[in-house]
Design a protein around this motif. Sequence first.
Motif, PDB file in Angstrom:
ATOM      1  N   ARG A  39     -19.409   9.876   5.492  1.00  0.00           N
ATOM      2  CA  ARG A  39     -18.338  11.089   4.399  1.00  0.00           C
ATOM      3  C   ARG A  39     -20.400  12.019   4.136  1.00  0.00           C
ATOM      4  N   GLU A  40     -21.458  11.397   3.777  1.00  0.00           N
ATOM      5  CA  GLU A  40     -22.746  11.548   3.697  1.00  0.00           C
ATOM      6  C   GLU A  40     -23.427  12.533   4.514  1.00  0.00           C
ATOM      7  N   LEU A  41     -22.646  11.959   5.645  1.00  0.00           N
ATOM      8  CA  LEU A  41     -23.575  12.291   6.985  1.00  0.00           C
ATOM      9  C   LEU A  41     -22.780  12.713   7.938  1.00  0.00           C
ATOM     10  N   SER A  42     -21.443  13.085   7.545  1.00  0.00           N
ATOM     11  CA  SER A  42     -20.861  14.236   8.459  1.00  0.00           C
ATOM     12  C   SER A  42     -20.170  15.321   7.523  1.00  0.00           C
ATOM     13  N   LEU A  43     -21.222  15.327   5.863  1.00  0.00           N
ATOM     14  CA  LEU A  43     -20.569  16.757   5.461  1.00  0.00           C
ATOM     15  C   LEU A  43     -21.652  18.095   5.832  1.00  0.00           C
ATOM     16  N   PRO A  44     -22.787  17.639   5.921  1.00  0.00           N
ATOM     17  CA  PRO A  44     -23.120  19.142   6.396  1.00  0.00           C
ATOM     18  C   PRO A  44     -22.780  19.884   7.761  1.00  0.00           C
ATOM     19  N   VAL A  45     -22.607  18.538   8.722  1.00  0.00           N
ATOM     20  CA  VAL A  45     -21.874  19.068  10.139  1.00  0.00           C
ATOM     21  C   VAL A  45     -19.951  19.776   9.912  1.00  0.00           C
ATOM     22  N   LEU A  46     -19.669  19.139   8.828  1.00  0.00           N
ATOM     23  CA  LEU A  46     -18.368  19.957   8.848  1.00  0.00           C
ATOM     24  C   LEU A  46     -18.606  21.304   8.233  1.00  0.00           C
ATOM     25  N   ALA A  60     -11.655  11.990   9.273  1.00  0.00           N
ATOM     26  CA  ALA A  60     -10.295  11.579   9.178  1.00  0.00           C
ATOM     27  C   ALA A  60     -11.145   9.821  10.136  1.00  0.00           C
ATOM     28  N   ILE A  61     -10.452   8.974   9.297  1.00  0.00           N
ATOM     29  CA  ILE A  61     -10.978   7.509   9.735  1.00  0.00           C
ATOM     30  C   ILE A  61      -9.868   6.667  10.033  1.00  0.00           C
ATOM     31  N   PRO A  62      -9.195   5.830  10.414  1.00  0.00           N
ATOM     32  CA  PRO A  62      -8.257   5.123  10.723  1.00  0.00           C
ATOM     33  C   PRO A  62      -7.623   4.423   9.950  1.00  0.00           C
ATOM     34  N   VAL A  63      -6.591   3.661   9.591  1.00  0.00           N
ATOM     35  CA  VAL A  63      -6.048   3.473   8.248  1.00  0.00           C
ATOM     36  C   VAL A  63      -4.898   2.826   8.680  1.00  0.00           C
ATOM     37  N   GLY A  64      -4.974   1.573  10.207  1.00  0.00           N
ATOM     38  CA  GLY A  64      -4.006   1.234  10.392  1.00  0.00           C
ATOM     39  C   GLY A  64      -3.431   1.997  11.204  1.00  0.00           C
ATOM     40  N   ALA A  65      -1.924   2.038  11.407  1.00  0.00           N
ATOM     41  CA  ALA A  65      -1.499   3.506  12.063  1.00  0.00           C
ATOM     42  C   ALA A  65      -1.259   4.562  11.982  1.00  0.00           C
ATOM     43  N   PRO A 160     -13.763  11.984  18.513  1.00  0.00           N
ATOM     44  CA  PRO A 160     -14.207  10.195  18.029  1.00  0.00           C
ATOM     45  C   PRO A 160     -15.296  10.823  17.707  1.00  0.00           C
ATOM     46  N   VAL A 161     -15.483  10.025  16.414  1.00  0.00           N
ATOM     47  CA  VAL A 161     -16.900   9.630  16.153  1.00  0.00           C
ATOM     48  C   VAL A 161     -17.031   7.700  16.184  1.00  0.00           C
ATOM     49  N   VAL A 162     -18.139   7.460  16.902  1.00  0.00           N
ATOM     50  CA  VAL A 162     -18.559   6.393  17.677  1.00  0.00           C
ATOM     51  C   VAL A 162     -19.661   5.366  17.401  1.00  0.00           C
ATOM     52  N   VAL A 163     -19.595   4.412  17.212  1.00  0.00           N
ATOM     53  CA  VAL A 163     -20.556   3.214  17.405  1.00  0.00           C
ATOM     54  C   VAL A 163     -19.955   2.313  17.528  1.00  0.00           C
ATOM     55  N   ARG A 165     -20.080  -2.205  18.296  1.00  0.00           N
ATOM     56  CA  ARG A 165     -20.087  -3.245  17.883  1.00  0.00           C
ATOM     57  C   ARG A 165     -20.126  -4.700  19.061  1.00  0.00           C
ATOM     58  N   GLY A 166     -20.930  -4.525  19.802  1.00  0.00           N
ATOM     59  CA  GLY A 166     -21.458  -5.661  20.291  1.00  0.00           C
ATOM     60  C   GLY A 166     -21.075  -5.106  21.833  1.00  0.00           C
ATOM     61  N   ASP A 167     -20.420  -5.598  23.054  1.00  0.00           N
ATOM     62  CA  ASP A 167     -20.480  -5.207  24.121  1.00  0.00           C
ATOM     63  C   ASP A 167     -19.218  -3.270  23.961  1.00  0.00           C
ATOM     64  N   ARG A 168     -19.006  -3.265  22.563  1.00  0.00           N
ATOM     65  CA  ARG A 168     -18.452  -1.868  23.147  1.00  0.00           C
ATOM     66  C   ARG A 168     -18.412  -0.902  21.996  1.00  0.00           C
ATOM     67  N   ARG A 169     -17.988  -0.107  22.672  1.00  0.00           N
ATOM     68  CA  ARG A 169     -18.237   1.528  21.762  1.00  0.00           C
ATOM     69  C   ARG A 169     -16.398   1.424  20.957  1.00  0.00           C
ATOM     70  N   VAL A 170     -16.703   1.823  19.545  1.00  0.00           N
ATOM     71  CA  VAL A 170     -15.454   1.943  18.989  1.00  0.00           C
ATOM     72  C   VAL A 170     -15.523   3.232  18.307  1.00  0.00           C
ATOM     73  N   ALA A 171     -14.588   4.347  17.986  1.00  0.00           N
ATOM     74  CA  ALA A 171     -14.257   4.647  17.208  1.00  0.00           C
ATOM     75  C   ALA A 171     -14.062   4.840  16.048  1.00  0.00           C
ATOM     76  N   VAL A 172     -14.910   4.929  14.663  1.00  0.00           N
ATOM     77  CA  VAL A 172     -14.783   4.887  13.567  1.00  0.00           C
ATOM     78  C   VAL A 172     -14.279   5.461  12.236  1.00  0.00           C
ATOM     79  N   ALA A 173     -14.402   7.717  13.347  1.00  0.00           N
ATOM     80  CA  ALA A 173     -13.688   8.198  12.237  1.00  0.00           C
ATOM     81  C   ALA A 173     -13.226   9.599  13.782  1.00  0.00           C
ATOM     82  N   ALA A 174     -12.322  10.620  12.807  1.00  0.00           N
ATOM     83  CA  ALA A 174     -13.301  11.666  13.992  1.00  0.00           C
ATOM     84  C   ALA A 174     -13.311  12.866  13.187  1.00  0.00           C
ATOM     85  N   ILE A 175     -13.480  13.667  13.951  1.00  0.00           N
ATOM     86  CA  ILE A 175     -14.489  15.517  13.493  1.00  0.00           C
ATOM     87  C   ILE A 175     -12.356  16.185  13.986  1.00  0.00           C
ATOM     88  N   SER A 176     -12.416  16.906  13.066  1.00  0.00           N
ATOM     89  CA  SER A 176     -11.310  17.682  14.143  1.00  0.00           C
ATOM     90  C   SER A 176     -11.170  18.560  13.393  1.00  0.00           C
TER      91      SER A 176
END
Length: 210
Positions: A39-46, A60-65, A160-163, A165-176
């Motif tokens: 949130r801290e990093l994203s606020l100025p970008v938003l 946004a962040i994912p919470v289950g479905a 998507p905002v991706v990071v 993790r190991g050998d994969r890139r995973v979306a942990v959030a999204a900007i819309s």
Amino acid sequence: MLAALASGGLLERTPGGRYRLGLRLFEIGQLAVDRLMLRELSLPVLGELREILRETAQLAIPVGADVLYVDRLEGAGAGTMFHTEMYRRGPGHSSSAGKAMAAVNPAMARAILERGFERKTPFTIVDPARYRQVLVQVRTDGYAASREEHTIGMSSVAAPVVVTRGDRRVAVAAISVVGSTSRVLGARKVAVVQSVRRAAATVSAMLANC
């Protein structure tokens, strides 16, 4: 009670029969820290995104479905429509943010497919095969769009905002960005897509450097 907490990983039992904090509690605490940092990093970008497009910008962040909007900077003319709980958390399948994250987050995609698809409007995608095709296209395009799938007259674009993790890139959030269909997916669609993708890439890069 202690045994129940230990079974969930919140506590650990020592060889001497005593209890100490478990790794699961540490993971939960770390998740909270990560989300605060996000949130801290994203606020100025938003803020910049809202100023460029004059539309409502969201994190946004994912919470289950579901999709949980943890930050929202409302654009001119948005009024109070986004102030209700209905627009704080919603089903992932009918939002651009949900599609953007599910396309690069197998756990979220699986949760959405397992729960099923509720029709919000006549334009909501409710066919699982069609939904899978959309996620493939999102991975190709680098962004997702929702054309009046949640609310008639309103559409959105997300990336998507991706990071790593190991050998994969995973979306942990999204900007819309969300607004009237004519403004978001009309003549300005290319500019909206480019701006949203750039914003998400900026946050992804900042997270990678933390």
